[in-house]
Scaffold this motif. Sequence first.
Motif, PDB file in Angstrom:
ATOM      1  N   PRO A  71       0.526  -1.311   0.076  1.00  0.00           N
ATOM      2  CA  PRO A  71      -0.189  -0.373   0.071  1.00  0.00           C
ATOM      3  C   PRO A  71       1.333   1.221   0.039  1.00  0.00           C
ATOM      4  CG  PRO A  71      -0.916  -1.093   2.085  1.00  0.00           C
ATOM      5  CD  PRO A  71       0.329  -2.281   1.184  1.00  0.00           C
ATOM      6  N   GLY A  72       0.318   1.994  -1.017  1.00  0.00           N
ATOM      7  CA  GLY A  72       1.695   3.389  -1.082  1.00  0.00           C
ATOM      8  C   GLY A  72       2.530   3.853  -1.477  1.00  0.00           C
ATOM      9  N   HIS A  73       3.061   2.337  -1.378  1.00  0.00           N
ATOM     10  CA  HIS A  73       4.917   2.269  -2.052  1.00  0.00           C
ATOM     11  C   HIS A  73       4.841   0.749  -3.186  1.00  0.00           C
ATOM     12  CE1 HIS A  73       8.559   3.771  -1.867  1.00  0.00           C
ATOM     13  NE2 HIS A  73       9.299   2.514  -1.961  1.00  0.00           N
ATOM     14  N   PHE A  74       4.819   0.791  -4.451  1.00  0.00           N
ATOM     15  CA  PHE A  74       5.133  -0.725  -5.036  1.00  0.00           C
ATOM     16  C   PHE A  74       6.490  -0.878  -4.938  1.00  0.00           C
ATOM     17  CE2 PHE A  74       5.137  -4.110  -8.239  1.00  0.00           C
ATOM     18  CZ  PHE A  74       4.022  -4.011  -8.312  1.00  0.00           C
ATOM     19  N   VAL A  75       7.247  -2.359  -4.739  1.00  0.00           N
ATOM     20  CA  VAL A  75       8.264  -2.815  -4.524  1.00  0.00           C
ATOM     21  C   VAL A  75       8.839  -4.144  -5.248  1.00  0.00           C
ATOM     22  CG1 VAL A  75       8.852  -1.758  -2.260  1.00  0.00           C
ATOM     23  CG2 VAL A  75       7.772  -4.059  -2.041  1.00  0.00           C
ATOM     24  N   VAL A  76       9.498  -4.684  -5.376  1.00  0.00           N
ATOM     25  CA  VAL A  76       9.343  -6.089  -6.115  1.00  0.00           C
ATOM     26  C   VAL A  76       9.946  -6.980  -5.550  1.00  0.00           C
ATOM     27  CG1 VAL A  76       9.570  -5.237  -8.172  1.00  0.00           C
ATOM     28  CG2 VAL A  76      12.040  -5.676  -7.480  1.00  0.00           C
ATOM     29  N   ARG A  77      10.508  -8.248  -5.817  1.00  0.00           N
ATOM     30  CA  ARG A  77      10.797  -9.244  -4.324  1.00  0.00           C
ATOM     31  C   ARG A  77      11.372 -10.449  -5.266  1.00  0.00           C
ATOM     32  NH1 ARG A  77       6.281 -10.832  -1.912  1.00  0.00           N
ATOM     33  NH2 ARG A  77       5.662 -12.560  -3.935  1.00  0.00           N
ATOM     34  N   LYS A  85      13.984 -15.650  -0.257  1.00  0.00           N
ATOM     35  CA  LYS A  85      13.102 -14.619  -1.259  1.00  0.00           C
ATOM     36  C   LYS A  85      13.972 -13.118  -0.557  1.00  0.00           C
ATOM     37  CE  LYS A  85       9.408 -17.302  -2.769  1.00  0.00           C
ATOM     38  NZ  LYS A  85       7.498 -17.678  -2.515  1.00  0.00           N
ATOM     39  N   GLN A  86      14.001 -12.021  -1.842  1.00  0.00           N
ATOM     40  CA  GLN A  86      14.116 -10.726  -0.662  1.00  0.00           C
ATOM     41  C   GLN A  86      13.350  -9.562  -1.386  1.00  0.00           C
ATOM     42  OE1 GLN A  86      17.351  -9.814   0.776  1.00  0.00           O
ATOM     43  NE2 GLN A  86      15.641  -7.859   0.835  1.00  0.00           N
ATOM     44  N   LEU A  87      13.557  -8.743  -0.672  1.00  0.00           N
ATOM     45  CA  LEU A  87      11.725  -7.813  -1.221  1.00  0.00           C
ATOM     46  C   LEU A  87      13.028  -6.674  -1.299  1.00  0.00           C
ATOM     47  CD1 LEU A  87       9.677  -7.088   1.136  1.00  0.00           C
ATOM     48  CD2 LEU A  87       9.304  -8.240  -1.223  1.00  0.00           C
ATOM     49  N   ILE A  88      13.049  -6.070  -2.292  1.00  0.00           N
ATOM     50  CA  ILE A  88      13.743  -4.930  -3.311  1.00  0.00           C
ATOM     51  C   ILE A  88      13.538  -3.705  -3.578  1.00  0.00           C
ATOM     52  CG2 ILE A  88      15.794  -4.547  -4.864  1.00  0.00           C
ATOM     53  CD1 ILE A  88      15.633  -7.200  -5.315  1.00  0.00           C
ATOM     54  N   ASP A  89      13.656  -2.307  -2.745  1.00  0.00           N
ATOM     55  CA  ASP A  89      13.230  -1.424  -3.692  1.00  0.00           C
ATOM     56  C   ASP A  89      13.438  -0.689  -4.390  1.00  0.00           C
ATOM     57  OD1 ASP A  89      11.203   1.484  -3.245  1.00  0.00           O
ATOM     58  OD2 ASP A  89      11.862   1.573  -1.493  1.00  0.00           O
ATOM     59  N   PRO A  90      13.274  -0.568  -5.840  1.00  0.00           N
ATOM     60  CA  PRO A  90      13.736   0.270  -7.331  1.00  0.00           C
ATOM     61  C   PRO A  90      13.994   1.882  -7.023  1.00  0.00           C
ATOM     62  CG  PRO A  90      12.758  -1.693  -7.713  1.00  0.00           C
ATOM     63  CD  PRO A  90      12.316  -1.501  -6.243  1.00  0.00           C
ATOM     64  N   ALA A 102       9.696  -3.269   5.506  1.00  0.00           N
ATOM     65  CA  ALA A 102       8.492  -3.700   4.814  1.00  0.00           C
ATOM     66  C   ALA A 102       7.718  -2.506   5.367  1.00  0.00           C
ATOM     67  CB  ALA A 102       8.024  -4.274   4.067  1.00  0.00           C
ATOM     68  N   ASP A 103       6.950  -3.510   6.613  1.00  0.00           N
ATOM     69  CA  ASP A 103       6.262  -3.237   8.108  1.00  0.00           C
ATOM     70  C   ASP A 103       6.361  -1.315   8.470  1.00  0.00           C
ATOM     71  OD1 ASP A 103       4.350  -3.721   9.561  1.00  0.00           O
ATOM     72  OD2 ASP A 103       5.712  -3.303  11.200  1.00  0.00           O
ATOM     73  N   THR A 110       0.441   4.399   5.699  1.00  0.00           N
ATOM     74  CA  THR A 110      -1.067   4.250   6.189  1.00  0.00           C
ATOM     75  C   THR A 110      -1.827   3.869   7.486  1.00  0.00           C
ATOM     76  OG1 THR A 110      -0.366   1.375   5.927  1.00  0.00           O
ATOM     77  CG2 THR A 110      -0.968   2.730   4.039  1.00  0.00           C
ATOM     78  N   GLY A 111      -0.531   3.759   8.117  1.00  0.00           N
ATOM     79  CA  GLY A 111      -0.761   3.582   9.613  1.00  0.00           C
ATOM     80  C   GLY A 111      -1.393   2.252  10.044  1.00  0.00           C
ATOM     81  N   ARG A 112      -1.276   1.344   8.754  1.00  0.00           N
ATOM     82  CA  ARG A 112      -1.709  -0.396   9.596  1.00  0.00           C
ATOM     83  C   ARG A 112      -0.693  -1.046   9.231  1.00  0.00           C
ATOM     84  NH1 ARG A 112      -5.360  -0.538   4.105  1.00  0.00           N
ATOM     85  NH2 ARG A 112      -5.902  -3.210   5.365  1.00  0.00           N
ATOM     86  N   PRO A 113      -0.218  -1.866   9.853  1.00  0.00           N
ATOM     87  CA  PRO A 113       0.353  -2.855   9.379  1.00  0.00           C
ATOM     88  C   PRO A 113       0.592  -3.720   8.309  1.00  0.00           C
ATOM     89  CG  PRO A 113      -1.316  -3.895  11.129  1.00  0.00           C
ATOM     90  CD  PRO A 113      -1.675  -2.385  10.831  1.00  0.00           C
ATOM     91  N   LEU A 114       1.800  -4.004   8.203  1.00  0.00           N
ATOM     92  CA  LEU A 114       1.981  -4.687   6.893  1.00  0.00           C
ATOM     93  C   LEU A 114       1.225  -6.510   7.348  1.00  0.00           C
ATOM     94  CD1 LEU A 114       3.742  -5.796   4.314  1.00  0.00           C
ATOM     95  CD2 LEU A 114       5.327  -6.591   5.980  1.00  0.00           C
ATOM     96  N   GLU A 115       0.411  -6.728   6.265  1.00  0.00           N
ATOM     97  CA  GLU A 115      -0.632  -7.829   6.434  1.00  0.00           C
ATOM     98  C   GLU A 115       0.317  -8.905   5.413  1.00  0.00           C
ATOM     99  OE1 GLU A 115      -4.677  -6.880   5.958  1.00  0.00           O
ATOM    100  OE2 GLU A 115      -4.271  -5.461   6.568  1.00  0.00           O
ATOM    101  N   ASP A 116      -0.567 -10.242   5.282  1.00  0.00           N
ATOM    102  CA  ASP A 116       0.821 -11.483   4.415  1.00  0.00           C
ATOM    103  C   ASP A 116       0.004 -10.926   3.057  1.00  0.00           C
ATOM    104  OD1 ASP A 116       2.301 -12.697   6.379  1.00  0.00           O
ATOM    105  OD2 ASP A 116       1.080 -14.023   6.438  1.00  0.00           O
ATOM    106  N   LYS A 117      -1.159 -10.808   2.813  1.00  0.00           N
ATOM    107  CA  LYS A 117      -1.763 -10.186   1.581  1.00  0.00           C
ATOM    108  C   LYS A 117      -1.396  -9.077   1.274  1.00  0.00           C
ATOM    109  CE  LYS A 117      -5.514  -7.118   3.754  1.00  0.00           C
ATOM    110  NZ  LYS A 117      -6.953  -6.514   3.800  1.00  0.00           N
TER     111      LYS A 117
END
Length: 215
Positions: A71-77, A85-90, A102-103, A110-117
């Motif tokens: 939410p609010g910020h697209f990344v890749v993995r 697996k590794q998250l990457i922020d281009p 990421a959390d 967003t004020g919300r915690p990271l959820e698996d979805k």
Amino acid sequence: KADATAKLAAVDKMLFQELGFHGSRTNYYNSSNSYLNEVIDDREGLPITLSVLYMEIARRVGVNVVGVGLPGHFVVRHEPKTGKKQLIDPFDGGKRLSRKEADEMVKSMTGRPLEDKFLATQSKRDILVRMLHNLFGLARNKQDVEPMLSYVDTIILIDPDAGLDRWFRAVLRFQTKRHEEALVDTAWLLKHEPEGVSLPQVAELHRILENSLKD
């Protein structure tokens, strides 16, 4: 042959250091940042457009990198055949992200915690629709109705079940006196009853449109 980690390090060096691609921070809401051809020309873009570029280059060197629509910020993995697996922020020069980072990013936006979805792999269609929503939002901020209609038309062409977008289109068509076309959208909404759409509002607009077309 270089392994995937080495290949990605080479991609990072080429894309961010040698070619100078970077996240747009001073002119974030410029529509140029949402068009890949202009991102390539300017070497500056949004999280999602830089992520698309990163994924495509990774694919061409044989590394499996997928899109992740935080939410609010697209990344890749990076998803290797074996290993972690590794998250990457281009947007941030290819920074590697832990789940905790990421959390924190999601919470800050967003004020919300990271959820698996939020970590689900995004399809090409998902990515394209999200990019179009960005452009729709920019046009809406400018109250530029015709581009708004163009973007939402394309979204619905890609995703015909996008109920909220169809409601937006019905309202825009009504506002621009495209009453017959708006009536088609309200009829669809009343038939399919999608989530997130106020059906009483749809029914009221439908009634107004029917009456206007009788006159």
